[in-house]
Design a protein around this motif. Sequence first.
Motif, PDB file in Angstrom:
ATOM      1  N   GLY A  43       8.849  -7.294  -3.652  1.00  0.00           N
ATOM      2  CA  GLY A  43       9.463  -8.536  -3.186  1.00  0.00           C
ATOM      3  C   GLY A  43       8.582  -9.740  -3.495  1.00  0.00           C
ATOM      4  O   GLY A  43       9.075 -10.845  -3.710  1.00  0.00           O
ATOM      5  N   GLU A  44       7.267  -9.530  -3.510  1.00  0.00           N
ATOM      6  CA  GLU A  44       6.338 -10.620  -3.804  1.00  0.00           C
ATOM      7  C   GLU A  44       6.147 -10.747  -5.316  1.00  0.00           C
ATOM      8  O   GLU A  44       6.516  -9.844  -6.073  1.00  0.00           O
ATOM      9  CB  GLU A  44       4.988 -10.358  -3.135  1.00  0.00           C
ATOM     10  CG  GLU A  44       5.063 -10.375  -1.615  1.00  0.00           C
ATOM     11  CD  GLU A  44       3.703 -10.126  -0.976  1.00  0.00           C
ATOM     12  OE1 GLU A  44       2.804 -10.959  -1.136  1.00  0.00           O
ATOM     13  OE2 GLU A  44       3.544  -9.071  -0.321  1.00  0.00           O
ATOM     14  N   GLN A  52       0.826  -1.211   0.000  1.00  0.00           N
ATOM     15  CA  GLN A  52       0.000   0.000   0.000  1.00  0.00           C
ATOM     16  C   GLN A  52       0.867   1.271   0.000  1.00  0.00           C
ATOM     17  O   GLN A  52       0.603   2.225  -0.732  1.00  0.00           O
ATOM     18  CB  GLN A  52      -0.875  -0.032   1.264  1.00  0.00           C
ATOM     19  CG  GLN A  52      -2.003   0.929   1.253  1.00  0.00           C
ATOM     20  CD  GLN A  52      -3.253   0.384   0.593  1.00  0.00           C
ATOM     21  OE1 GLN A  52      -3.672  -0.714   0.868  1.00  0.00           O
ATOM     22  NE2 GLN A  52      -3.841   1.175  -0.281  1.00  0.00           N
ATOM     23  N   ALA A  53       1.932   1.266   0.815  1.00  0.00           N
ATOM     24  CA  ALA A  53       2.772   2.461   0.930  1.00  0.00           C
ATOM     25  C   ALA A  53       3.625   2.664  -0.326  1.00  0.00           C
ATOM     26  O   ALA A  53       3.719   3.786  -0.847  1.00  0.00           O
ATOM     27  CB  ALA A  53       3.671   2.357   2.166  1.00  0.00           C
ATOM     28  N   ARG A 104      -4.395  -5.863   1.799  1.00  0.00           N
ATOM     29  CA  ARG A 104      -4.360  -6.967   2.753  1.00  0.00           C
ATOM     30  C   ARG A 104      -5.630  -7.073   3.605  1.00  0.00           C
ATOM     31  O   ARG A 104      -5.998  -8.192   3.984  1.00  0.00           O
ATOM     32  CB  ARG A 104      -3.134  -6.840   3.669  1.00  0.00           C
ATOM     33  CG  ARG A 104      -1.850  -6.999   2.897  1.00  0.00           C
ATOM     34  CD  ARG A 104      -0.588  -6.839   3.722  1.00  0.00           C
ATOM     35  NE  ARG A 104       0.489  -6.516   2.802  1.00  0.00           N
ATOM     36  CZ  ARG A 104       1.221  -7.414   2.143  1.00  0.00           C
ATOM     37  NH1 ARG A 104       1.041  -8.692   2.343  1.00  0.00           N
ATOM     38  NH2 ARG A 104       2.153  -7.022   1.297  1.00  0.00           N
ATOM     39  N   VAL A 155      15.170  -6.829  -2.509  1.00  0.00           N
ATOM     40  CA  VAL A 155      16.391  -6.061  -2.234  1.00  0.00           C
ATOM     41  C   VAL A 155      17.094  -6.655  -1.019  1.00  0.00           C
ATOM     42  O   VAL A 155      16.459  -6.916   0.006  1.00  0.00           O
ATOM     43  CB  VAL A 155      16.036  -4.574  -1.995  1.00  0.00           C
ATOM     44  CG1 VAL A 155      17.259  -3.788  -1.524  1.00  0.00           C
ATOM     45  CG2 VAL A 155      15.459  -3.969  -3.263  1.00  0.00           C
ATOM     46  N   LYS A 160     -10.970 -10.896   6.000  1.00  0.00           N
ATOM     47  CA  LYS A 160     -12.398 -10.497   6.068  1.00  0.00           C
ATOM     48  C   LYS A 160     -13.142 -11.093   4.874  1.00  0.00           C
ATOM     49  O   LYS A 160     -13.261 -12.301   4.767  1.00  0.00           O
ATOM     50  CB  LYS A 160     -12.509  -8.967   6.085  1.00  0.00           C
ATOM     51  CG  LYS A 160     -11.690  -8.279   7.180  1.00  0.00           C
ATOM     52  CD  LYS A 160     -11.814  -6.772   7.080  1.00  0.00           C
ATOM     53  CE  LYS A 160     -11.025  -6.043   8.160  1.00  0.00           C
ATOM     54  NZ  LYS A 160      -9.553  -6.161   7.991  1.00  0.00           N
ATOM     55  N   VAL A 205      -3.813   0.932   6.819  1.00  0.00           N
ATOM     56  CA  VAL A 205      -3.856   1.398   5.436  1.00  0.00           C
ATOM     57  C   VAL A 205      -3.740   2.919   5.415  1.00  0.00           C
ATOM     58  O   VAL A 205      -2.983   3.495   4.626  1.00  0.00           O
ATOM     59  CB  VAL A 205      -5.179   0.934   4.771  1.00  0.00           C
ATOM     60  CG1 VAL A 205      -5.396   1.643   3.457  1.00  0.00           C
ATOM     61  CG2 VAL A 205      -5.157  -0.579   4.584  1.00  0.00           C
ATOM     62  N   TRP A 261     -10.243   0.081  10.874  1.00  0.00           N
ATOM     63  CA  TRP A 261     -11.521  -0.615  10.970  1.00  0.00           C
ATOM     64  C   TRP A 261     -11.301  -2.111  11.118  1.00  0.00           C
ATOM     65  O   TRP A 261     -10.217  -2.626  10.843  1.00  0.00           O
ATOM     66  CB  TRP A 261     -12.378  -0.327   9.734  1.00  0.00           C
ATOM     67  CG  TRP A 261     -11.958  -1.104   8.514  1.00  0.00           C
ATOM     68  CD1 TRP A 261     -12.494  -2.289   8.088  1.00  0.00           C
ATOM     69  CD2 TRP A 261     -10.919  -0.785   7.597  1.00  0.00           C
ATOM     70  NE1 TRP A 261     -11.841  -2.707   6.951  1.00  0.00           N
ATOM     71  CE2 TRP A 261     -10.867  -1.814   6.627  1.00  0.00           C
ATOM     72  CE3 TRP A 261     -10.012   0.270   7.494  1.00  0.00           C
ATOM     73  CZ2 TRP A 261      -9.958  -1.812   5.580  1.00  0.00           C
ATOM     74  CZ3 TRP A 261      -9.102   0.262   6.451  1.00  0.00           C
ATOM     75  CH2 TRP A 261      -9.081  -0.764   5.509  1.00  0.00           C
ATOM     76  N   ASP A 279       4.058   0.330   7.271  1.00  0.00           N
ATOM     77  CA  ASP A 279       4.263  -0.558   8.424  1.00  0.00           C
ATOM     78  C   ASP A 279       5.727  -0.743   8.812  1.00  0.00           C
ATOM     79  O   ASP A 279       6.011  -1.251   9.897  1.00  0.00           O
ATOM     80  CB  ASP A 279       3.689  -1.952   8.115  1.00  0.00           C
ATOM     81  CG  ASP A 279       2.175  -2.022   8.258  1.00  0.00           C
ATOM     82  OD1 ASP A 279       1.535  -0.961   8.317  1.00  0.00           O
ATOM     83  OD2 ASP A 279       1.642  -3.141   8.302  1.00  0.00           O
ATOM     84  N   ARG A 326      -0.387 -12.908   6.591  1.00  0.00           N
ATOM     85  CA  ARG A 326       0.173 -11.603   6.207  1.00  0.00           C
ATOM     86  C   ARG A 326      -0.017 -11.354   4.718  1.00  0.00           C
ATOM     87  O   ARG A 326      -0.283 -10.248   4.293  1.00  0.00           O
ATOM     88  CB  ARG A 326       1.669 -11.562   6.561  1.00  0.00           C
ATOM     89  CG  ARG A 326       2.360 -10.251   6.221  1.00  0.00           C
ATOM     90  CD  ARG A 326       1.938  -9.130   7.148  1.00  0.00           C
ATOM     91  NE  ARG A 326       2.153  -7.828   6.545  1.00  0.00           N
ATOM     92  CZ  ARG A 326       1.840  -6.670   7.125  1.00  0.00           C
ATOM     93  NH1 ARG A 326       1.314  -6.647   8.332  1.00  0.00           N
ATOM     94  NH2 ARG A 326       2.035  -5.539   6.498  1.00  0.00           N
TER      95      ARG A 326
END
Length: 404
Positions: A35-36, A12-13, A43, A81, A48, A294, A322, A277, A129
């Motif tokens: 990295g993924e 997200q960041a 996430r 990295v 949910k 988020v 939330w 995070d 995660r």
Amino acid sequence: MSEKIVIVGAGQAGLQIAESLRAEAFAGDIVLLAGENFPPYQRPPLSKAWLQGEVAEQRLFLRGADFFAARNIDLRLGAHVTAIDRASKTVILADGSVENYSGLALATGARARRPAIAGADLAGVCVLRDIEDARSIAHRLPLAENIVVIGGGFIGLEVAAAARKKGRPVKVVETLDRLMARAVTPKISTFFADLHRAHGAELLFSTQVTALEGRDGRVAAVITAEDQKIPADLVILGIGAIANDELAAAAGLEVSRGIVVDSYGGTSDSAIVAAGDCTVWRRDDGKLLRLESVQNAVEQGKAAAASLTGRKKPFVAAPWFWSDQYDVKLQMAGLSEGFDGFVERVSGESAFSLFYYRGEKLIAVDSVNRPGEHLLARKLLDAGISPDKAQVADAAGDLRGLLR
Ligand SMILES: Cc1cc2nc3c(=O)[nH]c(=O)nc-3n(C[C@H](O)[C@H](O)[C@H](O)COP(=O)(O)OP(=O)(O)OC[C@H]3O[C@@H](n4cnc5c(N)ncnc54)[C@H](O)[C@@H]3O)c2cc1C
């Protein structure tokens, strides 16, 4: 040399930094290293709606491929990295390649904490995660006979709710004496404990897990400090997250359970920003605050991108968060830590907000099934408006007028 910004981490960041750089009219190169093996995704639904099968996996992705092409953002998947060389302004990747930068953004997120106890690596012991974790849990959930969730925090409780919705037996084991204790006040904890029990989840408080016992390499039981043996064929670890700050620490940046950033996303190196995070925010009063949300990733991402382009846009909005559990939506605005009183605004059974005050100052609002009130609370907090307590307590009273 032309300007080139390298972003490490495409969550997200990382996505926000890339997007905001273009919005800030940054015309140089942007390299977004994921990295993924997935493009940026959200996430929150993993514990949910997605886990409950209500949202297709494709809906998790935050932007389509055309988004990156249209903005000339060089998104590279599976690009991990391994080191930063600040002297030569380069990052080194796992495949041995080297990427130079004029500005570097660290958005490496966090990873799920695993307890240092025997059996934590047995098959059937899961963390949540990323997409792979979620797929693994979604696969096991419908077949599990005895699910034990370790940790009564947001993620653990959301998984417990998803399991109960599928009719699976669930026990939640919590070290402390109430749910979500680090984030909500006792009144909200009690409301959610009642909710989970009403849906058939068993809650064990003040219970320390000391080991996980296996049979043929698979988890079979959870052992507690009181020598209780709880049968388990699926264990979900929901005991928090650890900031991925090792790259930054190895490069000599200041870290303290996260990369230390100021209100502009700046680190102890003026060419490097960080967001999300992986960070811990040093507020103007000097206090270090770790926010994993988020909203924090998005707002810090915007501030960090502005800093990279030489503009100063502090991240100031009141924090919000939330959680969805069963048919209840909990929304939090502000930080209730340090409150000395609260006012209830009750709109019906299972629909209320708690307005937290320090003296006469409104510092936070927790809302249960009151999304409109949550949005209003954020506006009040951002504007620094503290409504009169009697006005808040009167559920029929209009608080919107205060914003005009
Ligand atoms: C199951 C779940 C439910 C959640 N629910 C909520 C919610 O309801 N509300 C809310 O506000 N927040 C929620 N969160 C938290 C929210 O998702 C995070 O705060 C947010 O994702 C943080 O974004 P980020 O970009 O900082 O980190 P991340 O999303 O973790 O992304 C970081 C990325 O960096 C990559 N990376 C790490 N190291 C490297 C490296 N060396 N090289 C390259 N890449 C690297 C990682 O693989 C990862 O893809 C939830 C989180 C989870 C896991």
